[in-house]
Design a protein around this motif. Structure first.
Motif, PDB file in Angstrom:
ATOM      1  N   CYS A 115       0.678  -1.277  -0.099  1.00  0.00           N
ATOM      2  CA  CYS A 115      -0.022  -0.030  -0.059  1.00  0.00           C
ATOM      3  C   CYS A 115       0.883   1.373   0.224  1.00  0.00           C
ATOM      4  CB  CYS A 115      -0.833   0.036   1.267  1.00  0.00           C
ATOM      5  SG  CYS A 115       0.140  -0.177   2.829  1.00  0.00           S
ATOM      6  N   TRP A 165      -5.616   2.984   3.917  1.00  0.00           N
ATOM      7  CA  TRP A 165      -6.179   2.270   2.808  1.00  0.00           C
ATOM      8  C   TRP A 165      -7.088   1.134   3.398  1.00  0.00           C
ATOM      9  CZ3 TRP A 165      -5.871   1.723  -2.307  1.00  0.00           C
ATOM     10  CH2 TRP A 165      -6.144   0.702  -3.027  1.00  0.00           C
ATOM     11  N   GLN A 166      -6.382   0.662   4.714  1.00  0.00           N
ATOM     12  CA  GLN A 166      -7.082  -0.294   5.398  1.00  0.00           C
ATOM     13  C   GLN A 166      -8.460  -0.026   5.840  1.00  0.00           C
ATOM     14  OE1 GLN A 166      -4.943  -2.664   8.331  1.00  0.00           O
ATOM     15  NE2 GLN A 166      -6.759  -3.850   8.981  1.00  0.00           N
ATOM     16  N   THR A 226      -9.381   6.052  -4.754  1.00  0.00           N
ATOM     17  CA  THR A 226      -8.624   4.804  -4.868  1.00  0.00           C
ATOM     18  C   THR A 226      -7.537   4.795  -6.098  1.00  0.00           C
ATOM     19  OG1 THR A 226     -10.711   3.395  -4.337  1.00  0.00           O
ATOM     20  CG2 THR A 226      -9.015   2.343  -5.475  1.00  0.00           C
ATOM     21  N   PHE A 282      -3.692   4.168  -5.021  1.00  0.00           N
ATOM     22  CA  PHE A 282      -2.948   3.096  -5.603  1.00  0.00           C
ATOM     23  C   PHE A 282      -1.819   3.774  -6.506  1.00  0.00           C
ATOM     24  CE2 PHE A 282      -2.377  -0.383  -8.374  1.00  0.00           C
ATOM     25  CZ  PHE A 282      -2.529  -1.596  -7.835  1.00  0.00           C
ATOM     26  N   HIS A 318       0.675  -7.385  -6.045  1.00  0.00           N
ATOM     27  CA  HIS A 318       0.290  -6.404  -4.975  1.00  0.00           C
ATOM     28  C   HIS A 318      -0.509  -7.435  -4.135  1.00  0.00           C
ATOM     29  CE1 HIS A 318      -3.362  -4.306  -3.248  1.00  0.00           C
ATOM     30  NE2 HIS A 318      -2.344  -3.312  -3.369  1.00  0.00           N
ATOM     31  N   ALA A 340      -3.221  -6.463  -1.012  1.00  0.00           N
ATOM     32  CA  ALA A 340      -3.883  -5.210  -0.217  1.00  0.00           C
ATOM     33  C   ALA A 340      -3.775  -5.441   1.410  1.00  0.00           C
ATOM     34  CB  ALA A 340      -5.389  -5.673  -0.475  1.00  0.00           C
ATOM     35  N   TRP A 397      -6.310  -6.886   3.750  1.00  0.00           N
ATOM     36  CA  TRP A 397      -7.317  -7.959   2.882  1.00  0.00           C
ATOM     37  C   TRP A 397      -8.246  -6.942   2.400  1.00  0.00           C
ATOM     38  CZ3 TRP A 397      -5.003 -10.313   7.160  1.00  0.00           C
ATOM     39  CH2 TRP A 397      -4.138 -11.103   6.698  1.00  0.00           C
ATOM     40  N   MET A 410      -9.974  -4.173  -0.261  1.00  0.00           N
ATOM     41  CA  MET A 410     -10.175  -3.596  -1.805  1.00  0.00           C
ATOM     42  C   MET A 410     -11.349  -3.375  -2.066  1.00  0.00           C
ATOM     43  SD  MET A 410      -7.301  -4.113  -3.388  1.00  0.00           S
ATOM     44  CE  MET A 410      -6.990  -4.814  -4.959  1.00  0.00           C
ATOM     45  N   ALA A 452      -9.771  -0.779  -7.278  1.00  0.00           N
ATOM     46  CA  ALA A 452      -8.579  -1.350  -6.802  1.00  0.00           C
ATOM     47  C   ALA A 452      -8.236  -2.601  -7.671  1.00  0.00           C
ATOM     48  CB  ALA A 452      -8.485  -1.490  -5.416  1.00  0.00           C
ATOM     49  N   GLU A 493      -5.141  -3.352 -10.740  1.00  0.00           N
ATOM     50  CA  GLU A 493      -4.062  -4.248 -10.684  1.00  0.00           C
ATOM     51  C   GLU A 493      -3.605  -4.538 -12.089  1.00  0.00           C
ATOM     52  OE1 GLU A 493      -4.385  -6.364  -6.385  1.00  0.00           O
ATOM     53  OE2 GLU A 493      -5.566  -7.019  -8.066  1.00  0.00           O
ATOM     54  N   ASP A 523      -5.030 -10.685  -2.789  1.00  0.00           N
ATOM     55  CA  ASP A 523      -5.722  -9.529  -1.742  1.00  0.00           C
ATOM     56  C   ASP A 523      -6.633 -10.050  -0.542  1.00  0.00           C
ATOM     57  OD1 ASP A 523      -4.154  -7.495  -3.373  1.00  0.00           O
ATOM     58  OD2 ASP A 523      -5.823  -7.792  -5.107  1.00  0.00           O
TER      59      ASP A 523
END
Length: 300
Positions: free
Chosen positions: A108, A114-115, A126, A130, A148, A150, A153, A155, A159, A163, A173
């Motif tokens: 990240c 992000w989380q 996003t 990213f 990647h 995440a 975990w 997303m 996102a 990828e 992810d």
């Protein structure tokens, strides 16, 4: 021999500076491969305090002794202390990891942001987050990222599509049972998923009599059949810190069970991607972890 792919999430500045070198030494001792996924921007771990309102989060903190694993200073980054820029201040560690022969990829930009935010974020947010991670990775390593995993975990549809847009070969992810071609809300995505198949140490410790002293034995019982490939996610802050002895026992135990300890790249390269099953990817829950996260869903 089945593969046991090691996916290492590096969440914090301390985990990068202290945990990663410890893990490299352990992996070399056992002649094991691994994939290191780096947080590349500011360490704002202290801002995770807002998660205290989530069901189950306080219990997890109590079970896993967050302060002892992360340290007081890390838990103040982004609040009382400025968050260090990991990709700038620890670029030497990132490059040394690659130069030691390990695969490197993106975790990240800002782990906490992000989380806690991507699940409900719009496309612009996003893409910005990213994109910062991709740009910093390219600056540090001189080439674009190819994989990647995440943060937390977490997303969303944008996102997952990014990828493919940025040329990732594969991603890890979410949580699941085996590699698959992901389908998000009816749309098949281009980047295969290699989900984490085993519980993490912080999900196990403190539950059902499992302690730091016996958690390795518990996890080894889950893999003793050695009849399939696995992906195991570890954290530089845990297995590269106080839980290093448990990880050392795991590596020895998995080798004794007959697994080849490899990077997720090695597992991906062994797959016939075109023949992988199609599965939905969406939200679900995992025992021992608070909140929703990406999980492998029904075949389609």
């Amino acid at each position: 021999m089945p593969y046991l792919a090691l996916k290492i999430d590096v969440d914090t500045f301390r985990g990068t500076r202290e945990g990663v070198p410890t893990l490299i030494q352990l992996l070399r001792r056992h002649q094991a491969g691994a994939t290191f996924l780096f947080s590349l921007g500011p360490d704002h771990t202290g801002r995770a305090v807002k998660r205290a309102l989530r069901p189950g989060f306080v219990k997890k903190v109590q079970r896993t002794s967050v302060v002892s694993h992360y340290g007081i200073k890390t838990l103040l980054y982004g609040t009382l202390l400025p968050g260090p820029d990991i990709g700038k201040k620890a670029a030497d560690v990132l490059r040394a990891t690659r130069d030691a022969g390990f695969e490197v990829g993106i975790h990240c930009w800002d782990h906490v942001k992000w989380q806690d935010g991507v699940g409900n974020a719009n496309e612009a947010w996003t893409r910005a987050e990213f994109g910062k991670a991709v740009q910093r990775f390219t600056e540090v390593f001189g080439e674009p990222p190819r994989t990647h995993g995440a943060a937390g975990w977490q997303m969303n549809g944008t996102a997952l599509a990014l990828e493919g847009e940025t040329g990732m070969d594969y991603a890890s992810d979410g949580r699941g049972l085996h590699p698959f071609r992901p389908v998000w809300q009816g749309r098949e995505l281009t980047v295969p998923q290699l989900p984490t198949t085993l519980p993490t140490l912080d999900e196990l410790i403190g539950a059902d009599g499992i302690t730091e002293g016996n958690v390795a034995d518990h996890l080894l019982r889950l893999t003793q059949a050695a009849d399939r490939d696995h992906v195991y996610t570890l954290h530089a802050e845990l297995e590269g810190g106080k839980l290093a002895p448990a990880f050392d026992r795991l590596l020895a135990g998995w080798k004794a069970q007959g697994y080849q300890l490899v990077a997720t790249r090695t597992l991906f390269d062994s797959l016939d991607v075109a023949s992988l099953p199609r599965h939905e990817i969406g939200w679900g829950e995992i025992p021992g972890r608070s909140g929703r996260l990406m999980v492998q869903g029904a075949p389609c």
